[in-house]
Design a protein around this motif. Sequence first.
Motif, PDB file in Angstrom:
ATOM      1  N   GLY A  56      38.444  25.813  35.201  1.00  0.00           N
ATOM      2  CA  GLY A  56      36.969  25.976  34.881  1.00  0.00           C
ATOM      3  C   GLY A  56      36.816  27.034  34.126  1.00  0.00           C
ATOM      4  N   ASN A  57      35.515  27.406  33.852  1.00  0.00           N
ATOM      5  CA  ASN A  57      35.329  28.532  32.889  1.00  0.00           C
ATOM      6  C   ASN A  57      34.342  29.609  33.858  1.00  0.00           C
ATOM      7  N   ILE A  58      34.505  29.584  35.077  1.00  0.00           N
ATOM      8  CA  ILE A  58      33.820  30.942  36.016  1.00  0.00           C
ATOM      9  C   ILE A  58      34.903  31.820  36.566  1.00  0.00           C
ATOM     10  N   GLU A  59      34.865  33.120  36.272  1.00  0.00           N
ATOM     11  CA  GLU A  59      35.705  34.116  36.773  1.00  0.00           C
ATOM     12  C   GLU A  59      35.222  35.169  37.578  1.00  0.00           C
ATOM     13  N   TYR A  60      35.696  35.465  38.556  1.00  0.00           N
ATOM     14  CA  TYR A  60      35.307  36.582  39.617  1.00  0.00           C
ATOM     15  C   TYR A  60      36.000  37.803  39.129  1.00  0.00           C
ATOM     16  N   LYS A  61      35.338  38.974  39.405  1.00  0.00           N
ATOM     17  CA  LYS A  61      36.042  40.283  39.150  1.00  0.00           C
ATOM     18  C   LYS A  61      35.006  41.385  40.004  1.00  0.00           C
ATOM     19  N   ALA A  62      35.676  41.837  40.955  1.00  0.00           N
ATOM     20  CA  ALA A  62      35.177  43.007  41.825  1.00  0.00           C
ATOM     21  C   ALA A  62      34.577  44.246  40.939  1.00  0.00           C
ATOM     22  N   LYS A  63      35.361  44.502  39.934  1.00  0.00           N
ATOM     23  CA  LYS A  63      34.998  45.539  39.035  1.00  0.00           C
ATOM     24  C   LYS A  63      35.877  45.418  37.995  1.00  0.00           C
ATOM     25  N   LEU A  64      35.711  46.233  36.862  1.00  0.00           N
ATOM     26  CA  LEU A  64      36.540  46.161  35.593  1.00  0.00           C
ATOM     27  C   LEU A  64      36.443  47.881  35.159  1.00  0.00           C
ATOM     28  N   VAL A  65      37.110  48.551  35.976  1.00  0.00           N
ATOM     29  CA  VAL A  65      37.081  50.128  35.677  1.00  0.00           C
ATOM     30  C   VAL A  65      38.290  50.770  35.136  1.00  0.00           C
ATOM     31  N   SER A  66      38.209  51.352  33.963  1.00  0.00           N
ATOM     32  CA  SER A  66      39.400  51.830  33.343  1.00  0.00           C
ATOM     33  C   SER A  66      40.720  51.202  33.426  1.00  0.00           C
ATOM     34  N   PRO A  67      40.696  50.163  32.772  1.00  0.00           N
ATOM     35  CA  PRO A  67      41.908  49.231  32.882  1.00  0.00           C
ATOM     36  C   PRO A  67      42.895  49.828  31.996  1.00  0.00           C
ATOM     37  N   SER A  68      44.544  49.715  32.203  1.00  0.00           N
ATOM     38  CA  SER A  68      45.361  50.204  31.315  1.00  0.00           C
ATOM     39  C   SER A  68      45.408  49.365  30.076  1.00  0.00           C
ATOM     40  N   VAL A  69      46.166  49.671  29.198  1.00  0.00           N
ATOM     41  CA  VAL A  69      46.357  48.743  27.922  1.00  0.00           C
ATOM     42  C   VAL A  69      47.034  47.480  28.220  1.00  0.00           C
ATOM     43  N   SER A  70      47.998  47.474  29.006  1.00  0.00           N
ATOM     44  CA  SER A  70      48.469  45.989  29.350  1.00  0.00           C
ATOM     45  C   SER A  70      47.698  45.216  30.327  1.00  0.00           C
ATOM     46  N   ARG A  71      46.778  45.877  31.243  1.00  0.00           N
ATOM     47  CA  ARG A  71      46.005  45.471  31.950  1.00  0.00           C
ATOM     48  C   ARG A  71      44.966  44.669  31.044  1.00  0.00           C
ATOM     49  N   LEU A  72      44.316  45.442  30.219  1.00  0.00           N
ATOM     50  CA  LEU A  72      43.309  45.045  29.249  1.00  0.00           C
ATOM     51  C   LEU A  72      43.792  43.804  28.426  1.00  0.00           C
ATOM     52  N   GLU A  73      44.905  43.800  28.090  1.00  0.00           N
ATOM     53  CA  GLU A  73      45.569  42.633  27.446  1.00  0.00           C
ATOM     54  C   GLU A  73      45.677  41.368  28.165  1.00  0.00           C
ATOM     55  N   HIS A  74      45.810  41.525  29.516  1.00  0.00           N
ATOM     56  CA  HIS A  74      45.932  40.455  30.299  1.00  0.00           C
ATOM     57  C   HIS A  74      44.596  39.974  30.434  1.00  0.00           C
ATOM     58  N   CYS A 106      28.549  50.204  42.377  1.00  0.00           N
ATOM     59  CA  CYS A 106      27.584  51.431  42.242  1.00  0.00           C
ATOM     60  C   CYS A 106      27.406  51.456  40.745  1.00  0.00           C
ATOM     61  N   ASP A 107      26.364  52.128  40.429  1.00  0.00           N
ATOM     62  CA  ASP A 107      25.892  52.315  38.956  1.00  0.00           C
ATOM     63  C   ASP A 107      26.916  52.786  37.956  1.00  0.00           C
ATOM     64  N   GLU A 108      27.919  53.654  38.505  1.00  0.00           N
ATOM     65  CA  GLU A 108      29.072  54.058  37.638  1.00  0.00           C
ATOM     66  C   GLU A 108      30.087  53.049  37.156  1.00  0.00           C
ATOM     67  N   GLU A 109      30.067  52.390  38.384  1.00  0.00           N
ATOM     68  CA  GLU A 109      31.239  51.196  38.101  1.00  0.00           C
ATOM     69  C   GLU A 109      30.470  50.119  37.438  1.00  0.00           C
ATOM     70  N   TYR A 110      29.476  49.724  37.574  1.00  0.00           N
ATOM     71  CA  TYR A 110      28.664  48.676  36.834  1.00  0.00           C
ATOM     72  C   TYR A 110      28.805  49.066  35.423  1.00  0.00           C
ATOM     73  N   GLU A 111      28.209  50.040  34.907  1.00  0.00           N
ATOM     74  CA  GLU A 111      28.211  50.602  33.592  1.00  0.00           C
ATOM     75  C   GLU A 111      29.597  50.434  32.900  1.00  0.00           C
ATOM     76  N   GLU A 112      30.754  51.067  33.490  1.00  0.00           N
ATOM     77  CA  GLU A 112      32.093  50.963  33.230  1.00  0.00           C
ATOM     78  C   GLU A 112      32.667  49.619  33.061  1.00  0.00           C
ATOM     79  N   SER A 113      32.270  48.806  33.920  1.00  0.00           N
ATOM     80  CA  SER A 113      32.590  47.285  34.039  1.00  0.00           C
ATOM     81  C   SER A 113      32.358  46.641  32.729  1.00  0.00           C
ATOM     82  N   MET A 114      30.719  46.854  32.559  1.00  0.00           N
ATOM     83  CA  MET A 114      30.174  46.235  31.392  1.00  0.00           C
ATOM     84  C   MET A 114      30.591  46.559  30.267  1.00  0.00           C
TER      85      MET A 114
END
Length: 592
Positions: A56-74, A106-114
């Motif tokens: 399906g086309n729905i993805e859950y993420k708890a947060k997306l904070v400072s991912p590494s290069v390899s993590r970002l590629e994934h 939190c606000d900081e995690e939200y901004e970083e995740s976006m």
Amino acid sequence: MDFMLSNFCEEECGRVFNPSRQPSGRSSSALLARQRLVSEMENDGENRLPPEMELGNIEYKAKLVSPSVSRLEHLITQMKWRLSEGMGEAIYELGVEDDGRMVGMCDEEYEESMRTLRTMADALSADIVECTEREVREASDDENGNNERRRVAEVLIRRVPESQPFVESRLAVLGGADVGKSTLCGVLTHQTLDDGNGKTRMNQFRHPHEVLTGRTSSVCQDMIAFDNKGKILNYSASCVSEMVEQATKVVHLIDLAGDAKYLKTTIYGLSAYGPHAVCLIVSATIGPTAITREHLGLAVALSLPVFVVITKRDAVTKERLRSVMDAVIRLLVRAGLRGGVIRVKRKREAVRAASVLLSSGGAVPLLCVSSVTGEGMKTLRCLLNALPPSTAMMGHRKEELMRQPLLFTVEETYQVPHVGEVACGVLTEGSLRMRDRLLVGPSKEGKWRVATVAGVRRAKVPVLSVEPGQAVSLSLLPADNVDEPLALRRGMVLQCELAPRSACTRFVTQLMLLSHEGSTITSGFEAIFFIGSVRQLARIEKIEGTTLRTGEWTTVEMRFPYSCEFVRRGTALIFRQGKTRGIGDVVEVIEE
């Protein structure tokens, strides 16, 4: 007896749905369980969603904070997969664990995740179209004893493939006469509120008698175009071609007749035009009617997902509106849609409602709007913008269809001056390009002709190629050195030039008789059968067990006595004659 599936047990209703039209890769029971859970959680106010699904086309993420290069590629690869599953659209639930718990950010995690999400989208040339937020708890104490708010976000991401100028959805608009269907379509497409006397509906009518009576008698089509930010482009552009060029999403509105005497036209519009979903309109002033029940039964019989819009909200009190909503809920339950109702009041709820809409038999979104005051219109437009394409055309399923031999079904035909014969329809399998040589047929006598594609238009704009699931208009010219027109008609198909030239007069079906003046039907009975884009009189030749009884599934051999048609195994059908109504599926085509 009304044309309703509620007259039968739930097991019988389940057999109405064709398994081939269920979402690929997912079990219908799992989808139904997910939708029921969504409905229950909305009602109970719990801070959780159903567990995440792998497909399906729905993805859950708890947060997306400072991912590494390899993590970002994934993460980028993962977003690419979700977009392909959603045919160019994906929904990200930020602040949500894989098990569905809304932990929030939190606000900081939200901004970083976006920021991370935008980076992922930019890497795939995708756009963030809609973003809605929700606080999952008023306030909480962090490690330092400070109060912090926590939010979850629902983000709609859209990427239009290079070979596809825009994402396309087709929506059939059903409901009885005088409930405001054409008025609502006029308000949506022209972005102008109605004056209370039906002024905006005049833009939808095709015939003079429709203008005089104020009632639709034909299949009226219009479209809503959205840009990459979710803004409606209708009539803000200088011309239609400019509007379509700027669009990333186009929703085709198929406005069908509500008067009982035009029921054959309504059934044909549902069967032949292949809508992805149905918008059932109910007037707040009169509530559900016999035609409402009949139209809902048609949608359920064809396994089409449904959402309900209650119009004329400004003309009734809150008590009356609540009474109409209760009547709608009872009607949905009687029709076998027992997954619950999602009341959609805000934009963030619209995105979520759209994400679970295309699963047959599940939760039904419900909106209340007014075409005069504009109440609820922003929410409805948000729902239409997030409306996903057909699940049958998503991801790997579309790739499989593109590898199949070409098949184009003809829904409407026109004779255009200085152009010639034009066929309008949907490409169901294969791919099509300008100047292709194709077989056209069968004629009533079962003959086929060779034609050349002289022109292709999609959403009124010229294109060079067509992919499965796209609705287009084709200009066709004879290519077999015969000085005769092609004599196009509804129900014809276009195939590859080397395809077998088959035409059907006899076929076997599984039928359920829904209503009849008597108790049984025997051999020799004739009725109008709607099989895809085919609308033709058929006669019962042979019945398993000699009689067809109300409420029972029976194998029946049919014959077209006056014409040859193109019929495929597995196609859903509806038949009617007077007060006789029934549904079924084609199980075998008898070659002659």
